[in-house]
Design a protein around this motif. Structure first.
Motif, PDB file in Angstrom:
ATOM      1  N   PHE A 107       0.853  -1.181   0.000  1.00  0.00           N
ATOM      2  CA  PHE A 107       0.000   0.000   0.000  1.00  0.00           C
ATOM      3  C   PHE A 107       0.895   1.239   0.000  1.00  0.00           C
ATOM      4  CE2 PHE A 107      -2.470  -3.266   2.257  1.00  0.00           C
ATOM      5  CZ  PHE A 107      -3.630  -3.265   1.496  1.00  0.00           C
ATOM      6  N   SER A 142      -5.027   8.081   8.689  1.00  0.00           N
ATOM      7  CA  SER A 142      -4.486   6.866   8.101  1.00  0.00           C
ATOM      8  C   SER A 142      -4.681   5.676   9.029  1.00  0.00           C
ATOM      9  CB  SER A 142      -2.999   7.048   7.793  1.00  0.00           C
ATOM     10  OG  SER A 142      -2.491   5.934   7.107  1.00  0.00           O
ATOM     11  N   THR A 245      -7.061  11.538   0.185  1.00  0.00           N
ATOM     12  CA  THR A 245      -7.404  10.919  -1.093  1.00  0.00           C
ATOM     13  C   THR A 245      -7.948   9.516  -0.885  1.00  0.00           C
ATOM     14  OG1 THR A 245      -5.739  12.223  -2.276  1.00  0.00           O
ATOM     15  CG2 THR A 245      -6.475  10.182  -3.315  1.00  0.00           C
ATOM     16  N   LYS A 246      -7.268   8.720  -0.061  1.00  0.00           N
ATOM     17  CA  LYS A 246      -7.727   7.356   0.209  1.00  0.00           C
ATOM     18  C   LYS A 246      -9.093   7.357   0.882  1.00  0.00           C
ATOM     19  CE  LYS A 246      -3.068   5.472   0.888  1.00  0.00           C
ATOM     20  NZ  LYS A 246      -2.118   4.962   1.908  1.00  0.00           N
ATOM     21  N   GLU A 251      -8.540   2.981  -1.266  1.00  0.00           N
ATOM     22  CA  GLU A 251      -7.125   2.626  -1.183  1.00  0.00           C
ATOM     23  C   GLU A 251      -6.851   1.349  -1.975  1.00  0.00           C
ATOM     24  OE1 GLU A 251      -3.873   2.559   2.336  1.00  0.00           O
ATOM     25  OE2 GLU A 251      -5.590   1.250   2.681  1.00  0.00           O
ATOM     26  N   TRP A 269     -10.052  -2.715  -6.809  1.00  0.00           N
ATOM     27  CA  TRP A 269     -10.229  -1.257  -6.676  1.00  0.00           C
ATOM     28  C   TRP A 269     -10.490  -0.642  -8.047  1.00  0.00           C
ATOM     29  CZ3 TRP A 269      -8.173   3.072  -8.806  1.00  0.00           C
ATOM     30  CH2 TRP A 269      -8.510   4.289  -8.197  1.00  0.00           C
ATOM     31  N   TRP A 346      -5.109   7.436  -9.098  1.00  0.00           N
ATOM     32  CA  TRP A 346      -6.451   7.412  -8.514  1.00  0.00           C
ATOM     33  C   TRP A 346      -7.516   7.860  -9.521  1.00  0.00           C
ATOM     34  CZ3 TRP A 346      -2.598   7.830  -4.796  1.00  0.00           C
ATOM     35  CH2 TRP A 346      -2.778   7.078  -3.621  1.00  0.00           C
TER      36      TRP A 346
END
Length: 444
Positions: A107, A142, A245-246, A251, A269, A346
């Motif tokens: 990740f 996070s 963003t995640k 993610e 994803w 993304w």
């Protein structure tokens, strides 16, 4: 390392508190016993004003030397920091797996590395105490995304491909960590193999006027250098951090190809989020775009057309050379996951007029009325990146067309209350862009 006229007291406070820090039991809070925190409380009241200085790409020795001269003359102190996107393979709690990527995958984690003295001054003694060559701090957002807590361990991929274990010494509010996902000491960065210098952080100067005067005197106020101050107005073209963003777009895990020349991401994803359902008007996004971003893009394009600005978009160029989604990862180290991940991965960034508003083209030829429409619909614009990238519109999820920040190109024309600009402060976003790149601009 610099010593200001007031730094003798700072160093004494640092040594006194650091001596007591190993006995503190950190459970994720930044609170410490009153006796240990008192010097830091006095110190923190003196360093509310912070300045960061950086150039496009890795920090140059010329810029760092001039910034050091400026802060010394202003009576302050400074330290050089590093940053990268690092690959995290798993989070563990004892013998149990909390989160894990598939074999060979990781990740992406935005990571900021600072000297302990800077962490002590900017974030407090308990945050500094949580850092060592084998321990790090995780931002609260996070940690929430992956169910992590203080005391867990994370497996990170080093620049030489080895997997190293770091303990989460504390989980700390993003407002304190400046928006980064992982905070490391320089010893932790050295162990991981992150050597790229990213910025100089300046604090403890006599006054805002003094540091501004010295920055100008050292020829740092120019278009090739970015200066960010905690007292600056909110920048409408500031982009989102990786944790934000995640949280908004999801993610994924990624793998770097065996040749080191490409990157692939998790298909689950991709299929859940990248929308390839066809053009938006005459804008043909063949590679697809994130489904959330596509909604905002459709609204922006509808208003552009309604205002008679459709001819400001070069559709032929956008459809042949532009785009939205593509997995890009610019690495520092061959065959490793250390580097900077593009926001196009993304599907949150849209490139249109790639010739007249190309990377480095000054001034960009994008019509400012179109820029402001895109800002209104939740996009930051790359024309004001340090290396101008006028073809680049990047989704941030909130209107950015209000607020009279002194943008170099296409400044906003509408004022706004602070509420209209969101709840971010410049202090809470000091390191928010670490680990990510906007397109190929190397702005961050």
């Amino acid at each position: 390392m610099l010593r200001s006229r007031r730094s003798v007291g700072l160093i004494a406070a640092f040594v006194a508190v650091a001596t007591a820090l190993p006995v503190l039991a950190l459970t994720g809070s930044t609170d410490v016993p009153a006796g240990a925190s008192e010097p830091a409380e006095r110190l923190l009241s003196e360093v509310e004003d912070v300045v960061t200085v950086y150039n496009s790409g890795a920090l140059t020795s010329d810029v760092s030397q001039r910034a050091m001269q400026a802060v010394t003359a202003a009576g302050g102190t400074g330290e050089i920091g590093r940053s990268a996107s690092t690959g995290m393979q798993r989070v563990r709690r004892g013998g149990a797996i909390v989160q894990e990527a598939p074999s060979g995958a990781a990740f992406p984690m935005a990571t900021t590395m600072l000297p302990t003295r800077a962490v002590f001054a900017l974030m407090g003694p308990s945050v500094a105490a949580a850092l060592s060559s084998t321990s790090l701090v995780m931002g609260e957002r996070s940690a929430r995304l992956r169910g992590a807590q203080a005391g867990d361990t994370v497996d990170l991929v080093a620049s030489n491909g080895r997997v190293l274990v770091y303990r989460i010494g504390a989980v700390v509010s993003d407002d304190i960590t400046g928006g980064t996902e992982l905070l490391m000491s320089i010893a932790g960065a050295d162990r991981l193999g992150v050597t790229r210098l990213s910025r100089i952080v300046l604090w403890d100067f006599d006054s805002r006027a003094d540091i501004d005067r010295e920055l100008a005197a050292n020829d740092l106020v120019n278009t090739s250098i970015r200066i960010r101050r905690t007292w600056d107005a909110f920048d409408p073209d500031l982009t989102l951090g990786m944790a934000e963003t995640k949280e908004a777009l999801g993610e994924f895990w990624y793998k770097v190809s065996s040749s080191g020349s490409g990157v692939s991401i998790s298909l689950d994803w991709y299929f859940a989020n990248i929308d390839r359902s066809g053009p938006i008007g005459r804008l043909n996004l063949r590679s697809g775009c994130h489904r959330v971003v596509r909604v905002a893009l459709a609204s922006a394009m509808a208003e552009v057309i309604a205002l008679g600005l459709e001819n400001t978009i070069d559709y032929s160029d956008a459809n042949s050379a532009g785009g939205c989604w593509t997995a890009r990862f610019s690495r520092q180290s061959p065959n490793s996951s250390i580097g900077f991940l593009s926001r196009h991965t993304w599907g949150m960034a849209v490139d249109t007029n790639t010739q007249g508003s190309c990377l480095g083209c000054e001034p960009p030829d994008m019509d400012c009325r179109t820029v402001r429409v895109f800002r209104k619909h939740g996009f930051a614009w790359g024309g004001n990146f340090l290396n101008p990238d006028g073809m680049h519109f990047e989704w941030v999820g909130a209107p950015r067309h209000q607020g009279l920040y002194p943008s170099r190109y296409c400044p906003n024309v509408e004022s706004a209350t602070s509420a209209a600009l969101g709840d971010h402060t410049q202090r809470s976003t000091l390191f928010v862009e670490d680990g990510l790149r906007s397109g190929d601009s190397d702005e961050h």
